[in-house]
Write a protein that holds these residues in place. Structure first.
Motif, PDB file in Angstrom:
ATOM      1  N   ARG A 238      46.168  31.298  32.207  1.00 19.46           N
ATOM      2  CA  ARG A 238      46.807  30.023  31.863  1.00 19.46           C
ATOM      3  C   ARG A 238      45.933  28.829  32.245  1.00 19.46           C
ATOM      4  NH1 ARG A 238      53.193  28.196  32.427  1.00 19.46           N
ATOM      5  NH2 ARG A 238      52.859  26.156  31.493  1.00 19.46           N
ATOM      6  N   ALA A 239      45.084  29.022  33.254  1.00 18.42           N
ATOM      7  CA  ALA A 239      44.208  27.920  33.688  1.00 18.42           C
ATOM      8  C   ALA A 239      43.298  27.452  32.553  1.00 18.42           C
ATOM      9  CB  ALA A 239      43.385  28.362  34.893  1.00 18.42           C
ATOM     10  N   LEU A 240      43.039  28.340  31.572  1.00 20.47           N
ATOM     11  CA  LEU A 240      42.173  27.946  30.452  1.00 20.47           C
ATOM     12  C   LEU A 240      42.768  26.773  29.673  1.00 20.47           C
ATOM     13  CD1 LEU A 240      41.107  31.440  29.026  1.00 20.47           C
ATOM     14  CD2 LEU A 240      39.860  29.979  30.635  1.00 20.47           C
ATOM     15  N   LEU A 241      44.105  26.656  29.731  1.00 20.96           N
ATOM     16  CA  LEU A 241      44.767  25.552  29.012  1.00 20.96           C
ATOM     17  C   LEU A 241      44.398  24.196  29.603  1.00 20.96           C
ATOM     18  CD1 LEU A 241      48.325  27.127  28.622  1.00 20.96           C
ATOM     19  CD2 LEU A 241      46.660  26.765  26.807  1.00 20.96           C
ATOM     20  N   ASN A 242      43.723  24.219  30.744  1.00 26.64           N
ATOM     21  CA  ASN A 242      43.326  22.955  31.369  1.00 26.64           C
ATOM     22  C   ASN A 242      41.955  22.472  30.897  1.00 26.64           C
ATOM     23  OD1 ASN A 242      45.678  22.752  32.968  1.00 26.64           O
ATOM     24  ND2 ASN A 242      44.850  24.334  34.309  1.00 26.64           N
ATOM     25  N   ALA A 273      33.503  18.384  29.242  1.00 30.77           N
ATOM     26  CA  ALA A 273      33.426  19.821  29.550  1.00 30.77           C
ATOM     27  C   ALA A 273      32.400  20.498  28.637  1.00 30.77           C
ATOM     28  CB  ALA A 273      34.799  20.468  29.394  1.00 30.77           C
ATOM     29  N   ALA A 274      32.405  20.103  27.368  1.00 35.50           N
ATOM     30  CA  ALA A 274      31.438  20.688  26.424  1.00 35.50           C
ATOM     31  C   ALA A 274      30.024  20.301  26.830  1.00 35.50           C
ATOM     32  CB  ALA A 274      31.738  20.204  25.001  1.00 35.50           C
ATOM     33  N   ARG A 275      29.840  19.037  27.241  1.00 34.06           N
ATOM     34  CA  ARG A 275      28.482  18.601  27.613  1.00 34.06           C
ATOM     35  C   ARG A 275      28.020  19.256  28.920  1.00 34.06           C
ATOM     36  NH1 ARG A 275      27.740  12.816  27.945  1.00 34.06           N
ATOM     37  NH2 ARG A 275      29.641  12.141  26.916  1.00 34.06           N
ATOM     38  N   THR A 276      28.981  19.494  29.826  1.00 37.12           N
ATOM     39  CA  THR A 276      28.622  20.233  31.048  1.00 37.12           C
ATOM     40  C   THR A 276      28.194  21.654  30.664  1.00 37.12           C
ATOM     41  OG1 THR A 276      30.304  18.960  32.233  1.00 37.12           O
ATOM     42  CG2 THR A 276      29.457  20.906  33.345  1.00 37.12           C
ATOM     43  N   SER A 277      28.940  22.252  29.736  1.00 37.34           N
ATOM     44  CA  SER A 277      28.610  23.618  29.282  1.00 37.34           C
ATOM     45  C   SER A 277      27.241  23.634  28.614  1.00 37.34           C
ATOM     46  CB  SER A 277      29.667  24.130  28.296  1.00 37.34           C
ATOM     47  OG  SER A 277      30.955  23.944  28.803  1.00 37.34           O
ATOM     48  N   GLN A 278      26.952  22.595  27.866  1.00 39.24           N
ATOM     49  CA  GLN A 278      25.637  22.518  27.214  1.00 39.24           C
ATOM     50  C   GLN A 278      24.528  22.351  28.256  1.00 39.24           C
ATOM     51  OE1 GLN A 278      24.765  19.055  24.871  1.00 39.24           O
ATOM     52  NE2 GLN A 278      22.791  19.894  24.253  1.00 39.24           N
ATOM     53  N   ARG A 279      24.815  21.501  29.256  1.00 35.62           N
ATOM     54  CA  ARG A 279      23.832  21.259  30.328  1.00 35.62           C
ATOM     55  C   ARG A 279      23.500  22.570  31.062  1.00 35.62           C
ATOM     56  NH1 ARG A 279      21.138  20.963  34.061  1.00 35.62           N
ATOM     57  NH2 ARG A 279      20.441  19.236  35.371  1.00 35.62           N
ATOM     58  N   LEU A 280      24.508  23.472  31.154  1.00 32.63           N
ATOM     59  CA  LEU A 280      24.296  24.770  31.808  1.00 32.63           C
ATOM     60  C   LEU A 280      23.696  25.800  30.844  1.00 32.63           C
ATOM     61  CD1 LEU A 280      27.680  24.975  33.782  1.00 32.63           C
ATOM     62  CD2 LEU A 280      25.419  24.463  34.716  1.00 32.63           C
ATOM     63  N   GLN A 281      23.428  25.342  29.637  1.00 36.67           N
ATOM     64  CA  GLN A 281      22.872  26.177  28.559  1.00 36.67           C
ATOM     65  C   GLN A 281      23.808  27.310  28.154  1.00 36.67           C
ATOM     66  OE1 GLN A 281      18.855  27.027  30.019  1.00 36.67           O
ATOM     67  NE2 GLN A 281      18.170  25.233  28.899  1.00 36.67           N
ATOM     68  N   TRP A 282      25.108  27.037  28.235  1.00 38.51           N
ATOM     69  CA  TRP A 282      26.105  28.013  27.769  1.00 38.51           C
ATOM     70  C   TRP A 282      26.477  27.729  26.321  1.00 38.51           C
ATOM     71  CZ3 TRP A 282      30.346  28.327  32.143  1.00 38.51           C
ATOM     72  CH2 TRP A 282      29.738  28.806  33.313  1.00 38.51           C
ATOM     73  N   LEU A 283      26.430  26.460  25.980  1.00 36.72           N
ATOM     74  CA  LEU A 283      26.908  26.040  24.658  1.00 36.72           C
ATOM     75  C   LEU A 283      25.744  25.358  23.939  1.00 36.72           C
ATOM     76  CD1 LEU A 283      29.745  25.917  23.243  1.00 36.72           C
ATOM     77  CD2 LEU A 283      29.881  23.547  24.010  1.00 36.72           C
ATOM     78  N   SER A 284      25.623  25.619  22.634  1.00 35.35           N
ATOM     79  CA  SER A 284      24.504  25.009  21.908  1.00 35.35           C
ATOM     80  C   SER A 284      24.779  23.528  21.642  1.00 35.35           C
ATOM     81  CB  SER A 284      24.292  25.745  20.576  1.00 35.35           C
ATOM     82  OG  SER A 284      25.374  25.439  19.721  1.00 35.35           O
ATOM     83  N   LYS A 328      36.973  23.560  40.467  1.00 37.43           N
ATOM     84  CA  LYS A 328      36.737  24.498  39.357  1.00 37.43           C
ATOM     85  C   LYS A 328      36.894  23.728  38.052  1.00 37.43           C
ATOM     86  CE  LYS A 328      37.046  28.797  41.267  1.00 37.43           C
ATOM     87  NZ  LYS A 328      37.934  29.710  41.878  1.00 37.43           N
ATOM     88  N   LEU A 329      36.190  24.166  37.047  1.00 40.38           N
ATOM     89  CA  LEU A 329      36.304  23.525  35.736  1.00 40.38           C
ATOM     90  C   LEU A 329      36.496  24.592  34.674  1.00 40.38           C
ATOM     91  CD1 LEU A 329      33.339  20.974  35.844  1.00 40.38           C
ATOM     92  CD2 LEU A 329      35.789  20.436  36.015  1.00 40.38           C
ATOM     93  N   VAL A 330      37.172  24.219  33.590  1.00 49.12           N
ATOM     94  CA  VAL A 330      37.208  25.111  32.437  1.00 49.12           C
ATOM     95  C   VAL A 330      36.020  24.710  31.564  1.00 49.12           C
ATOM     96  CG1 VAL A 330      38.541  25.961  30.483  1.00 49.12           C
ATOM     97  CG2 VAL A 330      39.717  25.231  32.575  1.00 49.12           C
ATOM     98  N   ALA A 338      36.587  30.161  26.334  1.00 49.33           N
ATOM     99  CA  ALA A 338      36.535  29.321  27.537  1.00 49.33           C
ATOM    100  C   ALA A 338      36.545  30.207  28.777  1.00 49.33           C
ATOM    101  CB  ALA A 338      37.737  28.390  27.560  1.00 49.33           C
ATOM    102  N   VAL A 339      35.981  29.687  29.862  1.00 54.56           N
ATOM    103  CA  VAL A 339      36.005  30.399  31.149  1.00 54.56           C
ATOM    104  C   VAL A 339      36.298  29.390  32.259  1.00 54.56           C
ATOM    105  CG1 VAL A 339      34.410  32.295  30.623  1.00 54.56           C
ATOM    106  CG2 VAL A 339      33.498  30.095  31.351  1.00 54.56           C
TER     107      VAL A 339
END
Ligand SMILES: NC(=O)c1ccc[n+]([C@@H]2O[C@H](COP(=O)([O-])OP(=O)(O)OC[C@H]3O[C@@H](n4cnc5c(N)ncnc54)[C@H](O)[C@@H]3O)[C@@H](O)[C@H]2O)c1
Length: 359
Positions: A238-242, A273-284, A328-330, A338-339
């Motif tokens: 359920r935390a993914l909804l955040n 969140a998307a830009r953080t994911s991109q910065r971590l090279q998880w998201l293109s 923690k972040l989603v 999402a994770v």
């Protein structure tokens, strides 16, 4: 009318979705079985829909409490007003509270229903898109503390959710867009197909096309119902909804709950969140761009210009999701995946918040 179920054993309940349900007396009588009923609404929604709902519920002994409108009234004071009225009316334990309005009314009325005599029945009649696709389902109820959102609350599932999509016809465009932010969230966390559908159909939603709205509300409720059934108390999935909400709640608190609508803050938070994911090279970079572009097309803000990154970081650590093991972040591994992850170091977040790590 289409009906879904939130499967929670003896606390299972239906979500009815359709047009004109607010005046469907057969459905309302089936859904609100208590004799004593308090309808909680606000000064904006009451002139639009209260009479229709009261008429639909004419077989019951209904009273109405009309609250002032706004997130700034999602407080313990307002909660007390509802409890005062329930006591004044000598409501029993088998009474029912019906929330008619957006997420603010639903959250505070739900918390009162959760607390009065240790919990009475509660029915949600959501009238904003955000409430229809998100806040009316799942049993989270709360009020804000002046320093942090939703700090005081309880889990209390409704006995029924009645979604009348026709009520969206009177919703201001900005509020409609805020609801779309939560629909985008469902696609991003779990359903790439929904994301693709939104990219192809977003203008049908913003122009209130009935079929498109009905599809988006139904699919969103289906996803939320499944997640809540699997993890009611947010110990896991359920935390993914955040997604976007830790950033978003911080923005809302910094703005004194008056600058950004909840859904707007979530839209900006989703981009962060998307830009953080991109910065971590998880998201293109391409996926990051797709997300931002979709939110922009929905009429949502995607940047929090003028917000100090250090103020944001401070406010983020006040968020409920910042547990004793740190923030923690989603984050996103892909569109539709999402994770929950430990937040990266403050310097990395500061860089993302400053916009230096733009997509
Ligand atoms: N409990 C949960 O799981 C959950 C989930 C998401 C959000 N929330 C909470 O929901 C709240 C936001 O909800 P919201 O976006 O619905 O805001 P809201 O309740 O403030 O409603 C937005 C505005 O629209 C007006 N309105 C409502 N229905 C209308 C209609 N049909 N026509 C015209 N005007 C109408 C309201 O009076 C208000 O001015 C936040 O407090 C947020 O924290 C809770």
């Amino acid at each position: 009318m289409r009906t879904l179920e939130v499967s929670l054993g003896e606390r299972s309940y239906p979500i009815h979705i359709g047009s004109g349900l607010i005046s469907d007396s057969a459905l309302l009588e089936r859904s609100v079985t208590a004799e004593q009923v308090l309808i909680v609404t606000n000064e904006t929604v009451a002139p639009l829909y209260l009479e229709r709902l009261e008429h639909g519920l004419r077989a019951r002994n209904t009273h109405a409490l009309v609250l002032p409108d706004g997130e700034q009234y999602k407080t313990l004071d307002t909660f007390s007003r509802i409890i005062d009225r329930l006591i004044e009316m000598r409501f029993h334990r088998d009474a029912c509270v019906v929330a008619l309005g957006g997420g603010v009314v639903g959250d505070v009325a739900g918390y009162a229903a959760a607390s009065y005599q240790r919990g009475i029945a509660f029915v949600q009649v959501p009238t904003t898109l955000l409430a229809q696709v998100d806040s009316s389902v799942g049993g989270k109820t709360a009020v804000n503390h002046p320093s942090a959102k939703n700090m005081i609350g309880a889990f209390h599932q409704p006995v029924s959710v009645i979604i009348d999509t026709e009520t969206l016809g009177t919703l201001p465009g900005r509020e409609l867009a805020a609801g779309i932010a939560e629909i985008v969230k469902y696609g991003l966390i779990i359903d790439p197909e929904l994301h693709g559908w939104l990219e192809a159909n977003i203008e049908r939603l913003t122009s209130l096309e009935t079929q498109a709205l009905s599809h988006a509300v139904h699919r969103s409720c289906e996803i939320k119902a499944a997640i809540v059934a699997e993890d009611e108390r947010e110990h896991g999935k359920r935390a993914l909804l955040n997604l976007g909400h830790t950033f978003g709640h911080a923005l809302e608190a910094l703005g004194g709950y008056g600058t950004w609508l909840h859904g707007e803050a979530v839209a900006i938070g989703t981009v962060l969140a998307a830009r953080t994911s991109q910065r971590l090279q998880w998201l293109s970079a391409d996926d990051c761009h797709r997300i931002e572009n979709l939110l922009r097309r929905a009429g949502l803000p995607v940047r929090a210009d003028g917000v100090d990154p250090d103020d944001m970081l401070e406010a983020m650590t006040m968020d409920k999701k910042a547990g004793r093991h740190g923030l923690k972040l989603v984050l996103l591994r892909a569109i539709g995946e999402a994770v929950v992850a430990a937040a990266p170091e403050r310097d990395v977040l500061r860089e993302v918040l400053r916009g230096d790590a733009r997509a």
